[in-house]
Design an enzyme around this catalytic site. Structure first.
Site, short mmCIF file in Angstrom:
data_model
loop_
_atom_site.label_atom_id
_atom_site.label_comp_id
_atom_site.label_asym_id
_atom_site.label_seq_id
_atom_site.Cartn_x
_atom_site.Cartn_y
_atom_site.Cartn_z
N HIS A 128 49.59 36.70 69.83
CA HIS A 128 51.03 36.58 69.59
C HIS A 128 51.33 35.62 68.45
O HIS A 128 52.34 34.91 68.47
CB HIS A 128 51.77 36.15 70.87
CG HIS A 128 51.98 37.31 71.82
ND1 HIS A 128 52.97 38.24 71.63
CD2 HIS A 128 51.31 37.68 72.93
CE1 HIS A 128 52.90 39.14 72.60
NE2 HIS A 128 51.89 38.84 73.40
N ASP A 177 46.56 44.63 64.54
CA ASP A 177 45.79 45.75 65.08
C ASP A 177 45.32 46.71 63.99
O ASP A 177 44.14 47.07 63.92
CB ASP A 177 46.63 46.53 66.11
CG ASP A 177 47.09 45.64 67.25
OD1 ASP A 177 46.53 44.53 67.40
OD2 ASP A 177 48.02 46.03 67.97
N TYR A 214 58.02 41.87 74.40
CA TYR A 214 57.43 41.59 73.08
C TYR A 214 58.54 41.28 72.07
O TYR A 214 58.50 40.29 71.36
CB TYR A 214 56.61 42.80 72.64
CG TYR A 214 55.80 42.62 71.38
CD1 TYR A 214 54.49 42.15 71.44
CD2 TYR A 214 56.33 42.93 70.12
CE1 TYR A 214 53.73 41.99 70.29
CE2 TYR A 214 55.58 42.77 68.96
CZ TYR A 214 54.28 42.31 69.05
OH TYR A 214 53.52 42.15 67.91
C1 GLA Z 1 50.13 43.79 70.02
C2 GLA Z 1 50.69 43.93 68.61
C3 GLA Z 1 49.98 42.98 67.64
C4 GLA Z 1 49.98 41.54 68.18
C5 GLA Z 1 49.50 41.52 69.64
C6 GLA Z 1 49.64 40.15 70.25
O1 GLA Z 1 48.81 44.22 70.05
O2 GLA Z 1 50.53 45.25 68.15
O3 GLA Z 1 50.60 43.05 66.37
O4 GLA Z 1 51.23 40.95 68.04
O5 GLA Z 1 50.22 42.44 70.44
O6 GLA Z 1 48.79 39.25 69.64
#
Ligand code: GLA
Length: 385
Positions: A36, A173, A223
């Site tokens: 995060h 990601d 989120y």
């Molecule tokens: C998800 C989001 C990423 C990141 C993570 C938390 O996977 O796609 O961009 O923010 O959560 O680290």
């Protein structure tokens, strides 16, 4: 998954043999540490894994794109000139968005049939969506000679997930999926996109994925809420610290941060972001030195911060991390990804994995009421095979 098998599936599903097909793989990812904080301009340390999405693509000459997956029953067919988000198309919106954004960049694409075959569970937080997006981007890029670099494809995939699919993710990601390499973790500065590969000196330990089998229902709204809270905290702190990102604030300034934010949710979120960023820096040094035991302790601290200050863990993730840490072969564990369910990871002595998996499964099932899924992962990388 081998090429011949996917060829047979392609023939069966699309009703014709693929002509001069390309066969590709894009991995999923785990995040070792740095959770995060990608959307706070922080440092992250993900690793591309040996589970992901295979794809086979073959041209068509009629301006039509067909998307199919061995994991789902439907074939989604769209005219290239008419690509838009359609809730009924489910998973296929991820690859559709890639094509849409490549065309919005001014590229001319031809029609194609593409078949996906994924072996990462959906909704487990191992980035199955980024994996599908990136394999689609690599396939179209190679087949139509579009000239995107892997980093450009990662940025395009993030944009597509944000704008086409309406999911407000950061860059971690897609970047990890596109740029991760076998034998390495990735150290990425999410503000500048500077990165380097870190050899995985795990000293006889393996990364074990522990899937809680709880799907991440609340994760999207929570989120977005966390992102909003971080923006608010930054807006208050920016004039004082002269920083662009929340993660840029040094941990030494925590007292001042507390004075400015007061006690409450904004302070908790900021404390997580600032301390997590410091843990990633420290973690990179420890991995370089091969001090895995100390790295394991950082994972534990990261989980605690995510659970208590960032409030993105849940009973299942806490239970599985606790069970893992109770086993003598485990030197560190934490949730990985967005949270609210999905997976945790553990660093476990290589020759004790079976025993560890059995122990954690039993302990978890007793507490939560259903079995988790526990398996070791290796590093992986994107490739045209
Ligand atoms: C998800 C989001 C990423 C990141 C993570 C938390 O996977 O796609 O961009 O923010 O959560 O680290």
């Amino acid at each position: 998954m081998d090429k011949a098998e996917l060829m047979r599936d392609f023939h069966r599903i699309f009703g014709h043999r693929p002509e001069n097909p390309l066969f590709l793989f894009a991995p999923g990812r785990i995040n070792i540490i740095g959770e995060h904080i990608d959307y706070n301009g922080g440092l992250v340390m993900p690793m591309a894994i040996n589970f992901g999405t295979y794809a086979m693509i073959s041209r068509r000459d009629d301006g039509v794109a067909r998307f199919a997956s061995v994991n789902f029953p439907e074939i989604i067919e769209v005219g290239l000139q008419n690509i838009k988000y359609d809730a009924q198309h489910g998973w296929a919106n991820y690859p559709k968005g890639i094509i849409y954004h490549m065309m919005a960049d001014g590229h001319t694409l031809g029609g194609f049939d593409i078949l996906f075959s994924g072996n990462i569970p959906q909704g487990a937080g191992l980035s199955s969506s980024a994996s599908v997006e990136m394999v689609m981007a690599m396939a179209a890029n190679a087949m139509f000679g579009l000239g995107y670099s892997p980093i450009e494809m990662a940025l395009l995939a993030q944009k597509s997930e944000n704008q086409f699919c309406g999911v407000n993710c950061g860059i971690m990601d897609q970047f990890a999926v596109g740029m991760g390499k076998k034998g390495h973790a990735l150290m990425l500065n999410c503000d500048s996109l500077e990165y380097h590969l870190l050899p995985l000196n795990l000293g006889g330990h393996t990364i074990v994925v522990m899937d809680t089998k709880k799907s991440r229902q609340l994760s999207e709204s929570a989120y977005n809420q966390r992102r909003g809270e971080c923006e608010e905290a930054l807006a208050r702190l920016k004039p004082i610290f002269d920083v662009q990102n929340l993660a840029d604030i040094a941990p030494e300034n925590m007292d001042k941060v507390e004075e400015l934010l007061g006690k409450g949710v904004l302070l908790m979120r900021a404390r997580h972001v600032i301390s997590e960023n410091a843990r990633v820096k420290q973690g990179a040094k420890l991995l370089e030195k091969g001090d895995v035991a100390a790295l394991g302790q950082l994972l534990v601290a990261s989980h605690k911060s995510l659970a208590l200050d960032y409030e993105v863990s849940c009973a299942e993730l806490d239970a599985i991390v606790e069970a893992a840490l109770a086993h003598p072969a485990c030197i560190g564990a934490r949730m990985t990804g967005a949270g609210f369910g999905g997976c945790a990871i553990a660093l476990v002595q290589q020759d004790n994995i079976d025993n560890f998996a059995k122990f954690v499964s039993e302990k978890y099932a007793t507490k939560i009421g259903h079995l988790p899924e526990i398996y070791p992962v290796q590093s992986g990388q994107a490739e045209i095979i």
